[in-house]
Design an enzyme around this catalytic site. Sequence first.
Site, PDB file in Angstrom:
ATOM      1  N   ARG A  70       7.176 -21.910  -9.417  1.00  0.00           N
ATOM      2  CA  ARG A  70       7.678 -20.348  -9.926  1.00  0.00           C
ATOM      3  C   ARG A  70       7.200 -19.990 -11.188  1.00  0.00           C
ATOM      4  NH1 ARG A  70      12.942 -20.447  -9.750  1.00  0.00           N
ATOM      5  NH2 ARG A  70      13.677 -19.439 -11.703  1.00  0.00           N
ATOM      6  N   TYR A 123       0.191   5.947  -6.510  1.00  0.00           N
ATOM      7  CA  TYR A 123       0.682   5.083  -5.119  1.00  0.00           C
ATOM      8  C   TYR A 123       2.077   5.492  -4.825  1.00  0.00           C
ATOM      9  CZ  TYR A 123       2.306   1.360  -2.323  1.00  0.00           C
ATOM     10  OH  TYR A 123       2.576   0.730  -1.219  1.00  0.00           O
ATOM     11  N   ASP A 195      -3.134   1.254 -13.264  1.00  0.00           N
ATOM     12  CA  ASP A 195      -3.391   0.640 -12.071  1.00  0.00           C
ATOM     13  C   ASP A 195      -4.728   0.964 -11.631  1.00  0.00           C
ATOM     14  OD1 ASP A 195      -3.432   0.144  -9.552  1.00  0.00           O
ATOM     15  OD2 ASP A 195      -1.427   0.511  -9.059  1.00  0.00           O
ATOM     16  N   LYS A 220      -6.101  -5.151  -1.917  1.00  0.00           N
ATOM     17  CA  LYS A 220      -7.086  -4.247  -1.550  1.00  0.00           C
ATOM     18  C   LYS A 220      -8.484  -4.815  -1.551  1.00  0.00           C
ATOM     19  CE  LYS A 220      -3.479  -1.602  -1.235  1.00  0.00           C
ATOM     20  NZ  LYS A 220      -2.660  -1.782   0.131  1.00  0.00           N
TER      21      LYS A 220
HETATM   22  C1  LIG Z   1      -3.229   2.099  -6.085  1.00  0.00           C
HETATM   23  C2  LIG Z   1      -1.906   1.206  -5.736  1.00  0.00           C
HETATM   24  N1  LIG Z   1      -1.399   0.362  -6.352  1.00  0.00           N
HETATM   25  C3  LIG Z   1      -0.554  -0.530  -5.983  1.00  0.00           C
HETATM   26  C4  LIG Z   1      -0.316  -0.702  -4.618  1.00  0.00           C
HETATM   27  C5  LIG Z   1       0.486  -1.364  -3.989  1.00  0.00           C
HETATM   28  O1  LIG Z   1       0.057  -2.866  -3.601  1.00  0.00           O
HETATM   29  P1  LIG Z   1       0.836  -3.933  -2.456  1.00  0.00           P
HETATM   30  O2  LIG Z   1       0.739  -3.261  -1.104  1.00  0.00           O
HETATM   31  O3  LIG Z   1      -0.247  -4.944  -2.848  1.00  0.00           O
HETATM   32  O4  LIG Z   1       2.192  -4.118  -2.946  1.00  0.00           O
HETATM   33  C6  LIG Z   1      -1.210  -0.062  -3.514  1.00  0.00           C
HETATM   34  C7  LIG Z   1      -0.785  -0.042  -2.032  1.00  0.00           C
HETATM   35  O5  LIG Z   1      -1.429   0.940  -1.313  1.00  0.00           O
HETATM   36  C8  LIG Z   1      -1.972   1.112  -4.168  1.00  0.00           C
HETATM   37  O6  LIG Z   1      -2.797   1.741  -3.429  1.00  0.00           O
END
Ligand SMILES: Cc1ncc(COP(=O)(O)O)c(C=O)c1O
Length: 410
Positions: A70, A123, A195, A220
């Site tokens: 972990r 997101y 992000d 992604k």
């Molecule tokens: C810009 C962005 N950040 C974070 C996430 C969240 O990612 P996860 O599905 O791996 O938790 C997404 C999911 O679509 C996203 O588009």
Amino acid sequence: MTKTFTTHPLPADAGPETRSLDAGLAIDPATGAIAPNVSMSVNNVLMPGDGAFSADGVADLADLPYLYARWANPTVRQLEQRLAALEGAEDALATATGMAAIAGTLLTFLKAGDHLIVSDVCYAGAVELTQRVLPDLGIEVTPVNMARLDRVEAAIRPNTRVIHCESPVNPILRIVDIAAVSALAHRYGALLTIDSTFATPVATQPLAFGADLVIHSLTKFINGHGDVLGGAVIGRRDLVARIRGRAGVYLGATLPAQSAWLILRGIDTLYPRMRTICESAAAVAAFLENHAEVERVVYPGLASHPQHALAAGQMASFGGMIGFRAREPKAAAARLAERLRIVHYAFSLGHQRSLVVLLDTDEMMASTFRLKGEALDDYRAVAGDGLFRLSIGLETAADIIRDLDQALTR
Ligand SMILES: Cc1ncc(COP(=O)(O)O)c(C=O)c1O
């Protein structure tokens, strides 16, 4: 005779493609295996005097031997070193999902009484976490359109600790001026977290523009094959160590070794995949701009994108995400879902296969964004009544175009 195999360090001037393949690659000292092993052991044998049994105060993972998975695991560690190299950073923490990276980061640097400024559009999970869950913990949150720098500055308070945004923003592909927002954040003693999932490290390196931490959903483009969940937060060693203590050790958001192995395999082809995807995205965006059923196309690489000049200064390539508006969006969505044969009508993005989905504006407002006034006008100016979010994959570009054309045409 026993032979030990050694890993040769990368030359300091190795190019990005080489780093994306080989940074952190550890040749197995016993067998010489080049591909990473999947290290399944939960615990590792200790030497007396080894390490730190609490993650608190562990500033450097070198002081924390592999003692329990972990905390850290050798396969996951290879992934973390590769990710740090991709972003030109000191360190990285890999997490179970992109959401775990966002939540773990925010819960590390924010406590009751602190203030967070968050991009009013990003997101959906990040919007819902910051605007619904964090306030329950006594954290003040102000959503702001980060493209309006005066609004960002006006939102800053003495207790502002973190500014969190995306660039390009999911789903409307707004570009945030990372250098300008980071200068603002630092003037007031806040951290800037970006992000960068839509951009990928191939297109933008936010740390070079002054961001403190870069977050990715590895689910992604970075893994790129739609077959594993993962996330990461990347940046200065002391910041990453604090997040590892909270998010990994105490919140348990650790990435499994098998997932790390798959993501490492995905990263081996990140640069060539992104090159193909960006080329195809440019061709598809140009095609959509001239389609009779399409009202508007949003792609940072198009001269018609309102922030094209900013994008060109901040992005080495324009990524694989396209937004477009169709006449009568719900009818167009039904045609796409029914008729598409190559592109898939589905959520998610950044996979090897192209994906498209309609994000209806009223539904997005009711479920997630809840924008009003100027913020809603800004959203509608891009998305209208609904925006199709198109994620370009690795199919032949002409096939993607033909498939969209036959499905969109009435
Ligand atoms: C810009 C962005 N950040 C974070 C996430 C969240 O990612 P996860 O599905 O791996 O938790 C997404 C999911 O679509 C996203 O588009």
